[in-house]
Design an enzyme around this catalytic site. Sequence first.
Site, PDB file in Angstrom:
ATOM      1  N   LYS A 193      88.724  44.673 -65.157  1.00  0.00           N
ATOM      2  CA  LYS A 193      87.738  45.763 -65.258  1.00  0.00           C
ATOM      3  C   LYS A 193      87.123  45.767 -66.649  1.00  0.00           C
ATOM      4  O   LYS A 193      87.804  45.484 -67.628  1.00  0.00           O
ATOM      5  CB  LYS A 193      88.457  47.093 -65.011  1.00  0.00           C
ATOM      6  CG  LYS A 193      87.621  48.341 -65.286  1.00  0.00           C
ATOM      7  CD  LYS A 193      88.359  49.618 -64.882  1.00  0.00           C
ATOM      8  CE  LYS A 193      88.857  50.368 -66.091  1.00  0.00           C
ATOM      9  NZ  LYS A 193      89.457  51.668 -65.767  1.00  0.00           N
ATOM     10  N   SER A 225      90.697  59.945 -62.805  1.00  0.00           N
ATOM     11  CA  SER A 225      89.932  61.034 -63.415  1.00  0.00           C
ATOM     12  C   SER A 225      88.615  61.228 -62.666  1.00  0.00           C
ATOM     13  O   SER A 225      88.543  62.005 -61.714  1.00  0.00           O
ATOM     14  CB  SER A 225      89.724  60.691 -64.889  1.00  0.00           C
ATOM     15  OG  SER A 225      89.068  61.730 -65.540  1.00  0.00           O
ATOM     16  N   GLY A 227      87.423  59.009 -60.779  1.00  0.00           N
ATOM     17  CA  GLY A 227      87.608  58.265 -59.535  1.00  0.00           C
ATOM     18  C   GLY A 227      86.792  56.977 -59.506  1.00  0.00           C
ATOM     19  O   GLY A 227      86.915  56.171 -58.589  1.00  0.00           O
TER      20      GLY A 227
HETATM   21  C1  R5P Z   1      91.912  53.375 -67.900  1.00  0.00           C
HETATM   22  O1  R5P Z   1      92.259  52.540 -68.738  1.00  0.00           O
HETATM   23  C2  R5P Z   1      92.891  54.165 -67.089  1.00  0.00           C
HETATM   24  O2  R5P Z   1      94.066  53.445 -66.872  1.00  0.00           O
HETATM   25  C3  R5P Z   1      92.296  54.615 -65.780  1.00  0.00           C
HETATM   26  O3  R5P Z   1      92.016  53.479 -64.993  1.00  0.00           O
HETATM   27  C4  R5P Z   1      91.026  55.373 -65.971  1.00  0.00           C
HETATM   28  O4  R5P Z   1      91.159  56.266 -67.029  1.00  0.00           O
HETATM   29  C5  R5P Z   1      90.633  56.115 -64.712  1.00  0.00           C
HETATM   30  O5  R5P Z   1      89.494  56.870 -64.976  1.00  0.00           O
HETATM   31  P1  R5P Z   1      88.380  57.124 -63.885  1.00  0.00           P
HETATM   32  O6  R5P Z   1      89.047  57.682 -62.676  1.00  0.00           O
HETATM   33  O7  R5P Z   1      87.450  58.097 -64.551  1.00  0.00           O
HETATM   34  O8  R5P Z   1      87.694  55.823 -63.616  1.00  0.00           O
END
Ligand code: R5P
Length: 300
Positions: A193, A225, A227
């Site tokens: 990612k 968070s 998503g």
């Molecule tokens: C990022 O490094 C974390 O491990 C989570 O993948 C991330 O914070 C998730 O955030 P969201 O749901 O806003 O994509």
Amino acid sequence: MKDVVVLPGPSSIELGSSIASCLNVDAVEVELRTFSDGESKIRINANLLDKKCIVVQSTYPPVDSHFLQALMMLSYCNDFGASEVIPVIPYMGYARQDRVFLEGEFVTMSMIAKLFEYFGTRSLITVDIHSTKALSYFNCDISNISSMPLLAKYAINNFSLTEPIIVSPDLGGVPRAKEFAGIMNASFLGLRKNRDRFTGNITMDEKLDITIKNRDIVILDDMVSSGGTILRAVDILKNNGCGKVFVMCVHALSDEKSITLLKSSGINEIVSTNSIPRSCSKVDLSSEIARTLSSILSRS
Ligand code: R5P
């Protein structure tokens, strides 16, 4: 344990009370008033003199208010003569701000760690903090509980999985996914990612390292968070022909509306721990936290 009390903070009333029950000690009520300008005021109507006080307060949204309430409780315990104060911060907010990503930024996690130090914290408990880098800013004895065994146990007992693959949506989460996959005796896969630091936009490499056709997936992340990360991962996994998709996370930061939206995007089930009280918080941390507290208290 006669001199031990638990203070379940305004963000963690249920979890704090359950930790007190596991330890077989009293839970002290912490009253909260929120003024029209957003200020918090806490009131604790109990004698804390010479008590070992366990302050339980998860710092999920509203993060700043929950943090300030945690510090107010620590300050109160110190001012009223507690012999020891142990903060339990199941979800440690700001841990994603663990380094300078762009010039001119500030490492907020380091400041938060100093605030705990300022209030005399010698031992602190948290659960699956975002990164080891975040952990490194604390000078006290910090117990970072891994919820992987509990989450894996839940998956084994409740999900019906065919040739499961445990997927971390980013490479940072691979150690956690490996631990989880080890317990489940399953394969694991790390997605690549990338988040644009200016726009926040997420991109993911569509090419996977293994074939996932018809295999069931458990996506495992430390937090959900917005998503966005999960939605992107589900898209790529479905495009590659996977079977059922389950999502497990430690900290469900999303509000209920976003959780419902996520569920309708081809995910069979979303399950988190109760570090944050949500409808999907099905994995109870209280006995694991109580076990860690017992070992800290037996040393003091
Ligand atoms: C990022 O490094 C974390 O491990 C989570 O993948 C991330 O914070 C998730 O955030 P969201 O749901 O806003 O994509």
